[in-house]
Design an enzyme around this catalytic site. Structure first.
Site, PDB file in Angstrom:
ATOM      1  N   GLY A   1     -37.555  55.129  19.309  1.00  0.00           N
ATOM      2  CA  GLY A   1     -37.670  55.918  18.082  1.00  0.00           C
ATOM      3  C   GLY A   1     -37.552  57.398  18.387  1.00  0.00           C
ATOM      4  O   GLY A   1     -37.607  57.812  19.542  1.00  0.00           O
TER       5      GLY A   1
ATOM      6  N   ARG B   1     -38.834  62.971  19.872  1.00  0.00           N
ATOM      7  CA  ARG B   1     -38.781  64.437  19.896  1.00  0.00           C
ATOM      8  C   ARG B   1     -37.619  64.940  19.037  1.00  0.00           C
ATOM      9  O   ARG B   1     -36.914  65.869  19.384  1.00  0.00           O
ATOM     10  CB  ARG B   1     -38.644  64.945  21.309  1.00  0.00           C
ATOM     11  CG  ARG B   1     -37.448  64.401  22.031  1.00  0.00           C
ATOM     12  CD  ARG B   1     -37.024  65.342  23.094  1.00  0.00           C
ATOM     13  NE  ARG B   1     -35.985  64.748  23.904  1.00  0.00           N
ATOM     14  CZ  ARG B   1     -35.390  65.383  24.866  1.00  0.00           C
ATOM     15  NH1 ARG B   1     -35.729  66.597  25.164  1.00  0.00           N
ATOM     16  NH2 ARG B   1     -34.436  64.802  25.556  1.00  0.00           N
TER      17      ARG B   1
ATOM     18  N   LYS C   1     -33.557  68.505  17.413  1.00  0.00           N
ATOM     19  CA  LYS C   1     -33.951  67.844  18.666  1.00  0.00           C
ATOM     20  C   LYS C   1     -34.919  68.767  19.395  1.00  0.00           C
ATOM     21  O   LYS C   1     -34.547  69.890  19.743  1.00  0.00           O
ATOM     22  CB  LYS C   1     -32.694  67.572  19.502  1.00  0.00           C
ATOM     23  CG  LYS C   1     -32.945  66.786  20.759  1.00  0.00           C
ATOM     24  CD  LYS C   1     -31.637  66.313  21.381  1.00  0.00           C
ATOM     25  CE  LYS C   1     -31.871  65.674  22.734  1.00  0.00           C
ATOM     26  NZ  LYS C   1     -30.618  65.222  23.341  1.00  0.00           N
TER      27      LYS C   1
ATOM     28  N   ASP D   1     -44.426  65.199  24.501  1.00  0.00           N
ATOM     29  CA  ASP D   1     -44.880  66.351  23.708  1.00  0.00           C
ATOM     30  C   ASP D   1     -43.973  66.639  22.518  1.00  0.00           C
ATOM     31  O   ASP D   1     -44.213  67.571  21.751  1.00  0.00           O
ATOM     32  CB  ASP D   1     -44.995  67.589  24.600  1.00  0.00           C
ATOM     33  CG  ASP D   1     -43.657  67.974  25.238  1.00  0.00           C
ATOM     34  OD1 ASP D   1     -42.640  67.285  24.967  1.00  0.00           O
ATOM     35  OD2 ASP D   1     -43.612  68.951  26.006  1.00  0.00           O
TER      36      ASP D   1
ATOM     37  N   ARG E   1     -28.763  69.159  15.977  1.00  0.00           N
ATOM     38  CA  ARG E   1     -27.668  68.232  16.262  1.00  0.00           C
ATOM     39  C   ARG E   1     -27.049  67.746  14.970  1.00  0.00           C
ATOM     40  O   ARG E   1     -27.753  67.412  14.016  1.00  0.00           O
ATOM     41  CB  ARG E   1     -28.211  67.066  17.077  1.00  0.00           C
ATOM     42  CG  ARG E   1     -27.162  66.051  17.474  1.00  0.00           C
ATOM     43  CD  ARG E   1     -27.587  65.244  18.665  1.00  0.00           C
ATOM     44  NE  ARG E   1     -28.676  64.328  18.374  1.00  0.00           N
ATOM     45  CZ  ARG E   1     -29.239  63.539  19.292  1.00  0.00           C
ATOM     46  NH1 ARG E   1     -28.822  63.567  20.539  1.00  0.00           N
ATOM     47  NH2 ARG E   1     -30.222  62.722  18.969  1.00  0.00           N
TER      48      ARG E   1
ATOM     49  N   ARG F   1     -27.743  53.682  15.887  1.00  0.00           N
ATOM     50  CA  ARG F   1     -27.467  53.316  17.277  1.00  0.00           C
ATOM     51  C   ARG F   1     -27.451  51.791  17.404  1.00  0.00           C
ATOM     52  O   ARG F   1     -27.998  51.102  16.540  1.00  0.00           O
ATOM     53  CB  ARG F   1     -28.593  53.836  18.173  1.00  0.00           C
ATOM     54  CG  ARG F   1     -28.924  55.280  17.995  1.00  0.00           C
ATOM     55  CD  ARG F   1     -30.417  55.527  18.202  1.00  0.00           C
ATOM     56  NE  ARG F   1     -30.771  56.898  17.814  1.00  0.00           N
ATOM     57  CZ  ARG F   1     -30.801  57.919  18.651  1.00  0.00           C
ATOM     58  NH1 ARG F   1     -30.555  57.735  19.921  1.00  0.00           N
ATOM     59  NH2 ARG F   1     -31.097  59.142  18.228  1.00  0.00           N
TER      60      ARG F   1
ATOM     61  N   ASP G   1     -29.824  52.561  23.156  1.00  0.00           N
ATOM     62  CA  ASP G   1     -30.220  53.527  22.123  1.00  0.00           C
ATOM     63  C   ASP G   1     -29.348  54.773  22.162  1.00  0.00           C
ATOM     64  O   ASP G   1     -29.399  55.594  21.249  1.00  0.00           O
ATOM     65  CB  ASP G   1     -31.695  53.915  22.273  1.00  0.00           C
ATOM     66  CG  ASP G   1     -31.996  54.493  23.646  1.00  0.00           C
ATOM     67  OD1 ASP G   1     -31.764  53.791  24.645  1.00  0.00           O
ATOM     68  OD2 ASP G   1     -32.440  55.649  23.722  1.00  0.00           O
ATOM     69  N   ASN G   2     -28.550  54.910  23.204  1.00  0.00           N
ATOM     70  CA  ASN G   2     -27.667  56.073  23.296  1.00  0.00           C
ATOM     71  C   ASN G   2     -26.217  55.694  23.017  1.00  0.00           C
ATOM     72  O   ASN G   2     -25.296  56.374  23.446  1.00  0.00           O
ATOM     73  CB  ASN G   2     -27.801  56.715  24.674  1.00  0.00           C
ATOM     74  CG  ASN G   2     -29.171  57.329  24.887  1.00  0.00           C
ATOM     75  OD1 ASN G   2     -29.860  57.666  23.921  1.00  0.00           O
ATOM     76  ND2 ASN G   2     -29.577  57.467  26.126  1.00  0.00           N
TER      77      ASN G   2
END
Ligand code: AMP
Ligand code: MG
Length: 486
Positions: free
Chosen positions: A91, A94, A114, A126, A177, A184, A253-254
């Site tokens: 998910g 970030r 992003k 983070d 982005r 995906r 996922d990419n």
């Protein structure tokens, strides 16, 4: 929230119409002191946004997430994925999807921050990103666009004024982005594994409508979706191979449903030709090496096909057959694109049986002699002598190649033009990228990056400026390493 619309927003939030499990409403986390470092004028203009309006404080507020455009309903998207072969729930940990912008020509693009702060998918992270990696994504995605390879774009980069802590302290940054969508393979894996069949169908319908609308009338629109994604990925991966691009982290996922290159983490371009080339520090097994990319793409697409099984056909066995047949097409489609691309790189117009071995034999010579991939083709194009060309094996190969060119109708001149169109004179060389990042990050000097980006806009031109950037670095004792930047 921004009022009025001098900025040019034309916003929709269609993803939020999907079942709730696909996302979480999530505003970006405000930052203390944003500074706008990069605004990509051409992307802004293509989106229908007013560049002047975005240059000052307004852009700073928008691209940092301190302000969101009127009508936007920010979300974090849920997805899963195989990372280095292992399935995980992931998910947007970030990233925050701010909105979809409809361009003046009617196209729909995701606008995503992003590094925009923590989300429910952040796990231990983070939610932030560092300046170096975000500028790197900016440079490489712009380079890919210049090379005419489908890619997400970068609209802006801001620093947040807040440090982030990795191995060292870094400046926090956010990249805006722009993507045809952020769907995906992993989004489908998420739906298939954790959702209902209705959820999966809703997602597939959404993907067809957004990216393959011709498929709405197909007899089996989900099979159509699978076949079309396979086609686009076959074309994309062949384009990567043609320019020596190594993605570095081809997790499921990419891999996009739109066929755009996404997620510029540890990617880099190959120098000396070697299929085993790996740059990423975490890819110790070489899973995502240059030469493995086509197979890995096929593997990822098999995961995509698997995730569609519940909706491909009412009968499980039929579904499996349809999925297998579609996935089996990938290597053939890829090989055809690859050979087409190689013909272009060698100035060949028509098809002959021996073309594949002609191309592969040249690659073999490059590998044996550790010849630079880009510059070998570049030198063949501009008929410049390099060390490799003095080798007797190469001289023999060149004779074969010249005979081959003589056997086609097209003139030498036409052949030469085709080679210029097919062989970039510049790629984002690792030492050039590092030099640009160091000046920007360490000395706040963006001129080095600007010059590099200017050259990379026209990689198929052969001007003195481009030639300067084609030069190889001094040989280094240490191999080049890239890091994920998370
Ligand atoms: P990537 O390697 O960028 O494809 O990211 C893999 C997963 O890790 C995604 O779910 C990201 O959202 C998540 N992730 C990466 N970096 C961070 C971070 N700094 N904080 C939270 N999640 C992250
Ligand atoms: Mg990712």
């Amino acid at each position: 929230m921004t009022k009025g619309n001098e900025t040019g927003w034309n916003i929709e939030n269609s993803y939020a119409n999907l079942p709730e499990s696909f996302f979480t409403k999530q505003e970006p986390t405000p930052v203390s002191d944003p500074t706008l470092l990069v605004l990509n004028d051409s992307v802004a203009t293509a989106l229908g946004l007013n560049v002047k309006e975005l240059q000052g404080e307004k852009g700073e507020a928008l691209f940092s997430g301190n302000d969101i455009p009127e009508g936007a309903e920010p979300i974090a998207q849920a997805y899963a994925g195989h990372q280095f072969g292992y399935f995980n729930m992931l998910g947007d940990g970030r990233a925050v999807l701010i909105c979809e912008q409809i361009t003046p020509s009617g196209e729909r693009f995701d606008i995503q921050l992003k590094g925009g702060g923590r989300t429910p998918y952040s796990r231990g992270g983070d939610g932030r990103a560092g300046l170096g990696p975000m500028l790197r994504e900016h440079i490489i995605s712009e380079a890919m666009h210049g090379l005419r390879i489908p890619t997400t774009r970068s609209l802006a980069v801001v620093t947040t004024g807040e440090p982030i802590y990795r191995e060292t302290e870094q400046q926090g940054a956010i990249l805006t982005r722009v993507a045809a969508s952020h769907l995906r393979v992993g989004t489908f894996q998420f739906a298939s594994k954790f959702g209902t069949v209705e959820d999966l169908r809703a997602l597939a319908d959404y993907a067809v409508e957004r990216h393959y609308p011709e498929g709405l009338n197909a007899p089996n629109r989900y099979l159509y979706l699978l076949q079309e994604v396979i086609k686009r990925q076959a074309a994309l991966i062949a384009k990567w191979q043609m320019v020596g691009f190594i993605h570095g982290v081809m997790n499921t996922d990419n891999m996009t449903i739109s066929g755009e290159t996404i997620d510029y983490g540890p990617c880099a371009f190959m120098d000396a030709y070697d299929p085993a080339t790996v740059f990423s520090s975490i890819d110790t097994g070489g899973r995502y090496a240059y030469g493995n990319q086509p197979q890995i793409a096929g593997w990822n697409l098999a995961r995509f096909a698997e995730s569609l099984l519940p909706i491909l056909h009412d009968e499980q066995e039929e579904s499996l057959k349809l999925a297998q047949a579609a996935v089996m097409e990938f290597p053939k489609l890829y090989e055809a694109h690859w050979l087409d691309g190689m013909r272009g790189k060698l100035g060949i117009f028509n098809e002959e049986e021996g073309d594949e071995s002609l191309a592969k034999d040249l690659l073999g010579l490059m590998k044996e002699n550790r010849a630079d991939y880009t510059n070998t083709f570049r030198s063949l194009t501009i008929q410049e002598e390099i060390d490799l060309f003095e080798k007797p094996e190469f001289v023999q190969w060149k004779e074969r190649w010249e005979e081959r060119l003589n056997r086609q109708e097209e003139s030498k001149d036409a052949s030469h033009k085709l080679m210029r169109k097919s062989n970039p004179s510049v790629i984002p060389r690792n030492h050039r990228v590092e030099e640009a990042l160091e000046a920007a990050v360490e000395s706040n000097d963006y001129s080095v990056m600007e010059r590099l980006l200017e050259v990379l806009k026209n990689p198929y031109q052969y001007t003195p400026e481009q030639c300067e950037y084609a030069k190889l670095p001094e040989p280094s004792a240490r191999p080049y390493r890239t890091y994920c930047g998370t």
